[in-house]
Motif scaffolding. Structure first.
Motif, mmCIF file in Angstrom:
data_model
loop_
_atom_site.group_PDB
_atom_site.id
_atom_site.type_symbol
_atom_site.label_atom_id
_atom_site.label_comp_id
_atom_site.label_asym_id
_atom_site.label_seq_id
_atom_site.Cartn_x
_atom_site.Cartn_y
_atom_site.Cartn_z
ATOM 1 N N ALA A 49 -2.631 7.878 13.912
ATOM 2 C CA ALA A 49 -4.158 7.811 13.940
ATOM 3 C C ALA A 49 -4.742 8.542 12.976
ATOM 4 O O ALA A 49 -5.762 8.091 12.113
ATOM 5 N N GLY A 52 -3.967 6.550 9.652
ATOM 6 C CA GLY A 52 -4.491 5.342 9.304
ATOM 7 C C GLY A 52 -3.182 4.092 9.812
ATOM 8 O O GLY A 52 -3.855 2.890 9.455
ATOM 9 N N SER A 54 -2.307 3.189 12.838
ATOM 10 C CA SER A 54 -3.248 2.859 14.045
ATOM 11 C C SER A 54 -4.690 3.259 13.967
ATOM 12 O O SER A 54 -5.088 4.475 13.448
ATOM 13 N N GLU A 55 -5.528 2.720 14.780
ATOM 14 C CA GLU A 55 -6.983 2.901 14.911
ATOM 15 C C GLU A 55 -6.997 3.520 16.235
ATOM 16 O O GLU A 55 -6.530 3.087 17.210
ATOM 17 N N ALA A 69 -12.688 5.776 9.963
ATOM 18 C CA ALA A 69 -12.767 4.282 10.531
ATOM 19 C C ALA A 69 -12.553 3.421 9.352
ATOM 20 O O ALA A 69 -13.551 3.183 8.597
#
Length: 367
Positions: A49, A52, A54-55, A69
């Protein structure tokens, strides 16, 4: 350059499975921060996360105060070193290190100069013309670090990079890695299931279990002042007694166990919820147990020696304790004198209340 990293109310879900649950952590600029926990606890998921790949399902990841984001891994001020170092076998060492600069269009002379600077940093001068296959495991590890640093990240992310090395090399590389981090001064975020790595290198450690951050603190605090039963049982070795709380004071609890009434410090933070009559655990480290011969101690249990192991610098002694179905371990420094105890001896063991910790009954680390 360096940057701080903030995980703000981060949840990560895969369908009905929750991999990370309401994570709130602020990693300071320039610190060495480790996520420590067993396999499957969610630590690598959090690293992905930050990088970057995975969100978050909910919450925010901020790097240097900027919300990440919608910003992909190639646009973030981070570099990631995987368990598989993924060095290019057909390139020389210096070409591996300078690869990200080549992608950016930097000229060969400048790339070579930067690679040589990084080889000096990782203590591998004059090794640039070697092929990767000519390097040892520890040297490959350092080249992977140099390659990541060539991209000039604000944050370096390391996903169990020492796991494939043998024990002595891992121990050596812990020192090397910490020294490199202090020289470059950027933020390191390190993922490991090895508590020795986390405690040795880190400014702060987050202990995780089942997607939950159990405790965040420096290594000494994690070891000496665990806040939950899981942290006490996962970090280092601990002897466990179970009973019910009979007395409470501001900082201490008395827990009645089948082995006797035991007085211990109350866990602070998440674990500070003990009440009279509650079931509780008492933890005591093997190095804090002592043989006693009539002297006054806070806590005393009767035991029988069932096994002794000589490790050179230490004696490891295992006991059956009256009232307990769990083996108890004592670690004693070898001072050169005769040990003075034999298998089968009936003995009294004692320990200080200040060296023991009382927590509510809760999740324990797998043995």
């Amino acid at each position: 350059m360096s940057a701080d990293v903030q995980l703000d109310q981060v949840w990560i879900r895969f369908g009905d499975f929750v991999a990370a649950r309401d994570v709130n952590i602020h990693i300071q600029e320039g610190e060495f921060f480790s996520f420590l926990g067993p396999s499957g606890c969610g630590k690598t998921t959090l690293l992905r996360a930050v990088s970057g790949f995975s969100e978050p399902s909910e919450g925010r990841v901020l790097i240097g105060g900027q919300d990440m984001a919608g910003i992909g891994p190639n646009k973030r001020p981070t570099a990631l070193i995987f368990q598989n170092l993924a060095l290019f076998p057909l390139m020389t060492v210096w070409e591996n290190i300078a690869f990200s600069l080549e992608v950016r269009g930097v000229g060969k002379e400048e790339r070579r100069k930067r690679a040589e600077e990084l080889l000096e940093l990782i203590a591998l001068p004059d090794q640039g013309e070697k092929m990767v296959s000519e390097l040892s495991g520890g040297q490959k590890q350092r080249v992977a670090i140099a390659r990541a640093l060539a991209a000039e990240p604000d944050v370096l992310l390391l996903d169990e990079p020492l796991s494939a090395l043998d024990l002595k090399l891992r121990q050596h590389m812990r020192t090397e890695l910490r020294a490199i981090q202090q020289r470059v001064g950027i933020t390191f975020i390190y993922i490991t299931h090895d508590q020795g790595e986390a405690l040795t290198m880190s400014d702060h450690v987050a202990v995780m279990s089942q997607g939950v951050i159990q405790q965040v603190a420096d290594g000494n605090t994690i070891y000496d002042h665990p806040e939950t039963a899981f942290v006490a049982s996962f970090v280092g070795e601990n002897n466990l007694f179970k009973g019910k709380v009979s007395e409470l004071a501001e900082d201490y609890a008395v827990v009645d166990t089948p082995s006797g009434a035991l007085r211990a410090r109350r866990a602070k933070g998440k674990g500070d919820t003990l009440s009279r009559g509650d079931e509780a655990f008492v933890f005591i480290r093997p190095e804090s147990l002592k043989f006693i011969n009539g002297s006054e101690v806070d806590n005393r249990v009767k035991a029988k020696i069932k096994q002794q192991e000589f490790e050179g610098s230490f004696w490891q002694v295992f006991f059956d304790v009256v009232g307990s179905d769990r083996s108890v371990k004592l670690s004693s420094v070898n001072d050169g004198a005769a040990f003075g105890h034999n298998v089968g001896d009936q003995v009294d063991l004692g320990f200080s209340a200040d060296r023991a910790i009382a927590t509510p009954v809760g999740e324990l680390a797998a043995e």
